[in-house]
Design a protein around this motif. Structure first.
Motif, short mmCIF file in Angstrom:
data_model
loop_
_atom_site.label_atom_id
_atom_site.label_comp_id
_atom_site.label_asym_id
_atom_site.label_seq_id
_atom_site.Cartn_x
_atom_site.Cartn_y
_atom_site.Cartn_z
N LEU A 130 1.94 41.00 38.01
CA LEU A 130 1.92 42.00 37.46
C LEU A 130 0.68 42.34 36.04
N THR A 131 -0.02 40.96 35.61
CA THR A 131 -1.15 40.90 34.81
C THR A 131 -2.38 41.48 35.10
N SER A 132 -2.13 41.46 36.40
CA SER A 132 -3.51 41.28 37.49
C SER A 132 -4.32 42.92 37.33
N LEU A 133 -5.62 42.81 36.83
CA LEU A 133 -6.60 43.93 36.95
C LEU A 133 -6.76 44.32 37.98
N SER A 134 -6.14 43.97 39.46
CA SER A 134 -6.51 44.63 40.38
C SER A 134 -4.75 45.63 40.85
N LEU A 135 -3.66 45.16 40.11
CA LEU A 135 -2.44 46.06 39.80
C LEU A 135 -2.65 46.69 39.03
N TRP A 136 -2.87 46.60 37.61
CA TRP A 136 -3.54 48.09 37.05
C TRP A 136 -4.95 49.13 37.11
N LYS A 137 -5.47 48.68 38.46
CA LYS A 137 -6.94 49.68 38.00
C LYS A 137 -5.33 50.46 40.16
N ALA A 138 -4.50 49.62 40.36
CA ALA A 138 -4.08 50.44 41.32
C ALA A 138 -2.75 51.62 41.15
N LYS A 139 -2.52 51.38 39.81
CA LYS A 139 -1.70 52.09 38.47
C LYS A 139 -2.58 52.93 38.13
N GLN A 140 -3.75 53.19 37.46
CA GLN A 140 -4.79 53.96 37.31
C GLN A 140 -4.32 55.33 38.51
N ASN A 141 -5.31 54.57 39.51
CA ASN A 141 -5.80 55.42 40.96
C ASN A 141 -4.29 56.23 41.29
N ALA A 142 -3.54 55.51 41.26
CA ALA A 142 -2.32 56.48 41.55
C ALA A 142 -2.25 57.78 40.66
N PHE A 143 -1.90 57.53 39.42
CA PHE A 143 -1.51 58.58 38.52
C PHE A 143 -2.96 59.29 38.56
N LYS A 144 -3.98 58.78 38.98
CA LYS A 144 -5.11 59.95 39.21
C LYS A 144 -5.05 60.84 40.22
N VAL A 145 -3.82 60.65 41.40
CA VAL A 145 -3.85 61.55 41.97
C VAL A 145 -2.40 62.83 42.12
N PHE A 146 -1.07 61.82 41.54
CA PHE A 146 -0.64 62.84 40.53
C PHE A 146 -1.12 63.26 39.34
N ALA A 147 -1.86 62.60 38.12
CA ALA A 147 -2.78 64.07 37.55
C ALA A 147 -3.32 64.98 37.92
N SER A 148 -4.00 64.96 39.22
CA SER A 148 -4.56 65.70 39.52
C SER A 148 -3.44 67.15 40.06
N ALA A 149 -2.39 66.25 41.01
CA ALA A 149 -1.72 67.36 41.51
C ALA A 149 -0.52 68.07 40.49
N TYR A 150 -0.18 67.38 39.70
CA TYR A 150 0.11 68.45 38.48
C TYR A 150 -0.69 69.83 37.39
N GLU A 151 -2.40 69.16 37.69
CA GLU A 151 -2.80 70.31 37.14
C GLU A 151 -2.69 71.54 38.05
N THR A 152 -2.74 71.26 39.30
CA THR A 152 -2.93 71.94 40.53
C THR A 152 -1.40 72.89 40.05
N ALA A 153 -0.89 72.58 39.59
CA ALA A 153 0.29 72.80 40.02
C ALA A 153 0.76 73.86 38.52
N VAL A 154 0.23 73.18 37.50
CA VAL A 154 0.29 74.37 35.60
C VAL A 154 -0.33 75.35 36.42
N LYS A 155 -1.43 75.04 37.38
CA LYS A 155 -2.88 76.08 37.33
C LYS A 155 -2.51 77.46 38.44
N THR A 156 -1.62 76.92 38.87
CA THR A 156 -1.19 78.03 40.63
C THR A 156 -0.61 78.51 40.72
N TRP A 157 0.86 77.31 39.87
CA TRP A 157 2.29 78.05 40.32
C TRP A 157 2.42 79.33 39.64
N PRO A 158 2.94 80.25 39.89
CA PRO A 158 3.52 81.50 38.92
C PRO A 158 4.54 81.08 38.10
#
Length: 354
Positions: free
Chosen positions: A17-45
């Motif tokens: 839980l305190t490893s750099l690898s886990l927190w990088k994995a958290k960051q990468n997963a959040f980037k995927v979500f952020a991109s999908a959320y931004e797309t939803a805001v821009k494209t959903w009617p």
């Protein structure tokens, strides 16, 4: 915490839980979500009753910025990033806010919490968000706020019980342990008391002092420390917390001071070298694969594609097209009696995942 296997598992999980690898994995997963959320805001009617709040983008961008700052410091061995107001503490703080207010449709939300399962396309986004979350990820955060200052981990079952990973409307991934877990060091200390300043980063064990030194001599076979609860991870210059004492008869919760002894000093990444931490992600599901576990419901033109694959509509003669996850579902061009093509909104159903 008297059992050797339990001790090894908690020790390994706190390192994870305190490893750099886990927190990088958290960051990468959040980037995927952020991109999908931004797309939803821009494209959903904008007329869509399930439209996502654009105001959340500010919080999402803040979290991304805090990740960049925090991981840059952690990669240098600077663990103050988990202290109050520092970058990775802010990541957890702002994420909790985002999760609490994610979708405030009164049918599904009340008083800062989800009360019903989200609609499918909202749930798909929520699952992407939760893919960046780990059980007890707040374990290294600075304990603060009141004189009680309870330790983050008061019991091993917050990390070991599979039931604790189920959170009503979502479930976090249970870790896969390696075949051989490292031994827990039998360190002699140093030892500090609740309220004292933590001298170094690492994993600490609450202990009772069963026998102290007498004139500097330790009698043969003497046991200086006895376990007094679950291990915790502390950061340098924070205050050692109390244990939580729960009275089953009166249901009162009080602070229980204790001694803490250092089991393992965390000196990872100090030379900028990342050790092999692949053991922390055995059989891990990638964030982009998370969507494949979501039941895929029919969706309409303009909604966000939850899964890459072949999608089919049966309307206006039918057609099958390949659509990438995170993009907007297309309309359907139909030729009228005058030979002109006009766009029509249609319902799409997943025919084949890619």
């Amino acid at each position: 915490m008297q059992d050797d296997v339990t001790r090894r598992e908690i020790f390994w999980l706190l390192q994870r839980l305190t490893s750099l690898s886990l927190w990088k994995a958290k960051q990468n997963a959040f980037k995927v979500f952020a991109s999908a959320y931004e797309t939803a805001v821009k494209t959903w009617p904008s007329t869509d009753p399930e439209a996502m709040e654009a105001d959340h983008l500010k919080t999402i961008y803040e979290i991304l910025s805090f990740y960049d700052k925090g991981l840059d410091e952690l990669a240098r061995g600077h663990r103050y990033v988990w202290r109050k107001g520092q970058a990775l503490e802010r990541v957890v703080n702002r994420f909790n806010y985002l999760a609490s207010y994610f979708y405030r449709n009164p049918k599904y939300w009340e008083r800062g919490g989800q009360i019903e399962p989200y609609p499918p396309k909202v749930d798909a986004l929520a699952r992407l968000m939760r893919a960046s979350e780990y059980q007890m990820e707040h374990a290294p955060l600075e304990v603060w706020g009141t004189d009680d200052n309870f330790a983050q981990l008061t019991s091993p079952w917050a990390l070991l019980s599979r039931e604790k990973y189920s959170h009503t409307f979502y479930e976090l991934a249970y870790p896969t342990f390696p075949e051989v877990l490292p031994e827990v060091p039998n360190a002699p200390g140093p030892a500090i008391q609740s309220g004292q300043t933590v001298p170094c980063d690492g994993i600490w064990e609450p202990v009772t002092i069963e026998q102290s030194r007498v004139l500097g001599v330790i009698p043969l076979g003497a046991k200086l420390f006895g376990n007094n609860g679950c291990f915790n991870y502390f950061v340098t210059d924070t205050k050692a917390p109390n244990l939580l004492n729960f009275d089953r008869a009166t249901f009162n919760v009080t602070a229980k001071p204790t001694h803490w002894r250092l089991l393992w000093e965390d000196t990872r990444y100090e030379n900028g070298v990342l050790p092999n931490e692949s053991q922390y992600f055995l059989n891990a599901v990638k964030p982009t694969e998370q969507m494949n576990h979501v039941p895929v419901e029919p969706i309409r033109t303009g909604e966000i594609c939850p899964v890459s694959g072949e999608w089919r509509t049966e309307e206006y003669g039918g057609e099958t097209v390949y659509i990438e996850q995170g993009t907007s579902m297309p309309d359907f061009l139909v030729m009228d009696n005058l030979g002109e093509r006009t766009a029509h909104w249609v319902t799409w159903r997943l025919a084949k995942k890619s």
